[in-house]
Scaffold this motif. Structure first.
Motif, PDB file in Angstrom:
ATOM      1  N   VAL A 159       0.874  -1.170   0.000  1.00  0.00           N
ATOM      2  CA  VAL A 159       0.000   0.000   0.000  1.00  0.00           C
ATOM      3  C   VAL A 159       0.911   1.220   0.000  1.00  0.00           C
ATOM      4  O   VAL A 159       1.743   1.379   0.899  1.00  0.00           O
ATOM      5  CB  VAL A 159      -0.919   0.016   1.245  1.00  0.00           C
ATOM      6  CG1 VAL A 159      -1.774   1.280   1.273  1.00  0.00           C
ATOM      7  CG2 VAL A 159      -1.784  -1.236   1.294  1.00  0.00           C
ATOM      8  N   ASN A 160       0.767   2.074  -1.022  1.00  0.00           N
ATOM      9  CA  ASN A 160       1.559   3.302  -1.058  1.00  0.00           C
ATOM     10  C   ASN A 160       1.129   4.210   0.083  1.00  0.00           C
ATOM     11  O   ASN A 160      -0.052   4.518   0.222  1.00  0.00           O
ATOM     12  CB  ASN A 160       1.366   4.036  -2.383  1.00  0.00           C
ATOM     13  CG  ASN A 160       2.070   3.360  -3.529  1.00  0.00           C
ATOM     14  OD1 ASN A 160       3.044   2.642  -3.341  1.00  0.00           O
ATOM     15  ND2 ASN A 160       1.570   3.579  -4.733  1.00  0.00           N
ATOM     16  N   GLY A 161       2.102   4.644   0.885  1.00  0.00           N
ATOM     17  CA  GLY A 161       1.772   5.488   2.019  1.00  0.00           C
ATOM     18  C   GLY A 161       2.817   6.540   2.294  1.00  0.00           C
ATOM     19  O   GLY A 161       3.881   6.589   1.671  1.00  0.00           O
ATOM     20  N   VAL A 162       2.503   7.387   3.254  1.00  0.00           N
ATOM     21  CA  VAL A 162       3.393   8.448   3.717  1.00  0.00           C
ATOM     22  C   VAL A 162       2.919   8.862   5.101  1.00  0.00           C
ATOM     23  O   VAL A 162       1.745   8.684   5.438  1.00  0.00           O
ATOM     24  CB  VAL A 162       3.389   9.668   2.745  1.00  0.00           C
ATOM     25  CG1 VAL A 162       2.041  10.366   2.726  1.00  0.00           C
ATOM     26  CG2 VAL A 162       4.519  10.631   3.054  1.00  0.00           C
ATOM     27  N   GLU A 163       3.829   9.365   5.910  1.00  0.00           N
ATOM     28  CA  GLU A 163       3.467   9.939   7.211  1.00  0.00           C
ATOM     29  C   GLU A 163       3.923  11.390   7.205  1.00  0.00           C
ATOM     30  O   GLU A 163       5.125  11.667   7.178  1.00  0.00           O
ATOM     31  CB  GLU A 163       4.121   9.161   8.349  1.00  0.00           C
ATOM     32  CG  GLU A 163       3.689   9.639   9.708  1.00  0.00           C
ATOM     33  CD  GLU A 163       4.169   8.738  10.849  1.00  0.00           C
ATOM     34  OE1 GLU A 163       3.965   9.147  12.005  1.00  0.00           O
ATOM     35  OE2 GLU A 163       4.744   7.673  10.601  1.00  0.00           O
ATOM     36  N   ILE A 164       2.966  12.298   7.203  1.00  0.00           N
ATOM     37  CA  ILE A 164       3.267  13.725   7.050  1.00  0.00           C
ATOM     38  C   ILE A 164       3.289  14.410   8.412  1.00  0.00           C
ATOM     39  O   ILE A 164       2.353  14.288   9.204  1.00  0.00           O
ATOM     40  CB  ILE A 164       2.247  14.409   6.126  1.00  0.00           C
ATOM     41  CG1 ILE A 164       2.230  13.720   4.757  1.00  0.00           C
ATOM     42  CG2 ILE A 164       2.565  15.893   5.979  1.00  0.00           C
ATOM     43  CD1 ILE A 164       1.216  14.291   3.780  1.00  0.00           C
ATOM     44  N   SER A 165       4.364  15.148   8.658  1.00  0.00           N
ATOM     45  CA  SER A 165       4.516  15.925   9.893  1.00  0.00           C
ATOM     46  C   SER A 165       3.707  17.203   9.768  1.00  0.00           C
ATOM     47  O   SER A 165       3.840  17.937   8.788  1.00  0.00           O
ATOM     48  CB  SER A 165       5.980  16.276  10.124  1.00  0.00           C
ATOM     49  OG  SER A 165       6.775  15.107  10.140  1.00  0.00           O
ATOM     50  N   VAL A 166       2.856  17.465  10.770  1.00  0.00           N
ATOM     51  CA  VAL A 166       2.019  18.661  10.741  1.00  0.00           C
ATOM     52  C   VAL A 166       2.083  19.392  12.072  1.00  0.00           C
ATOM     53  O   VAL A 166       2.354  18.800  13.114  1.00  0.00           O
ATOM     54  CB  VAL A 166       0.541  18.332  10.398  1.00  0.00           C
ATOM     55  CG1 VAL A 166       0.427  17.631   9.062  1.00  0.00           C
ATOM     56  CG2 VAL A 166      -0.125  17.530  11.477  1.00  0.00           C
TER      57      VAL A 166
END
Length: 197
Positions: free
Chosen positions: A71-78
């Motif tokens: 599964v293409n994913g990312v964890e974005i810092s906000v």
């Protein structure tokens, strides 16, 4: 994250939707991570590196060879109400222009933060921390975990947790405030690329 097998020999979950490779702060390359997941019985794996999708192609190739559904994913810092949060995006299109531009801006901010952390640690009597952290950041993103590993290696603390308490937490010598992406922007990038936040 993939964890060691429990002592009672229970089977690991066949799904892991949150994993990191050396593209961010993991210790395995994307291909090694997929192989490790397959060996542990994981059948569906999301690679969700911090603020970077550059490991997804390598992971996809390895997943095809290992029989793992990637599964293409990312964890974005906000930044949200004065706090740092991490938003996981799944089923993203890694080449989406708004997503890639947003992630690129975050990575540029990460590098400036790393320079500031190194300068602060240098003033506290710890030279060479940027170069040391770079050794642990094999794919480019330099984060606090990379500094922590370097400081443990140099004997400044017994483990990564102690480094955060002594050097990298808020108000400590190596802490540098960071303004991440806005929560709304991160969610829009994920959804705009076809993913779910």
């Amino acid at each position: 994250m993939i964890r060691p097998a429990p002592q009672d020999n229970l089977m690991p979950s066949p799904i892991d939707l949150h994993s990191h490779s050396t593209v961010s702060d993991g210790t395995l390359t994307p291909a090694q991570l997929v192989a490790h997941a397959a060996q542990r019985g994981v059948r569906v794996l999301a690679l969700t590196d911090h603020d970077d999708v550059s490991g997804l192609a390598e992971a996809a190739e390895a997943a095809a060879q290992q029989g793992v559904a990637l599964v293409n994913g990312v964890e974005i810092s906000v930044s949200w109400h004065g706090r740092t949060l991490h938003v996981v995006g799944l089923r993203i299109a890694p080449g989406d222009p708004a997503l890639t531009d947003g992630l690129s801006a975050i990575r540029a901010g990460r590098f400036l933060r790393a320079e500031g952390m190194a300068a602060s640690l240098e003033k506290s009597g710890i030279p060479g921390s940027l170069e040391g952290a770079r050794r642990y950041a094999s794919r480019g993103i330099i984060g606090r975990t990379h500094f922590a590993r370097f400081l443990v290696e140099r004997g400044h603390a017994r483990d990564v947790g102690a480094v955060f308490r002594k050097f990298l937490g808020k108000g400590k010598p190596g802490y540098v405030e960071q303004r991440w992406a806005a929560l709304e922007d991160a969610v829009n990038w994920i959804r705009g690329s076809g993913g779910g936040a």
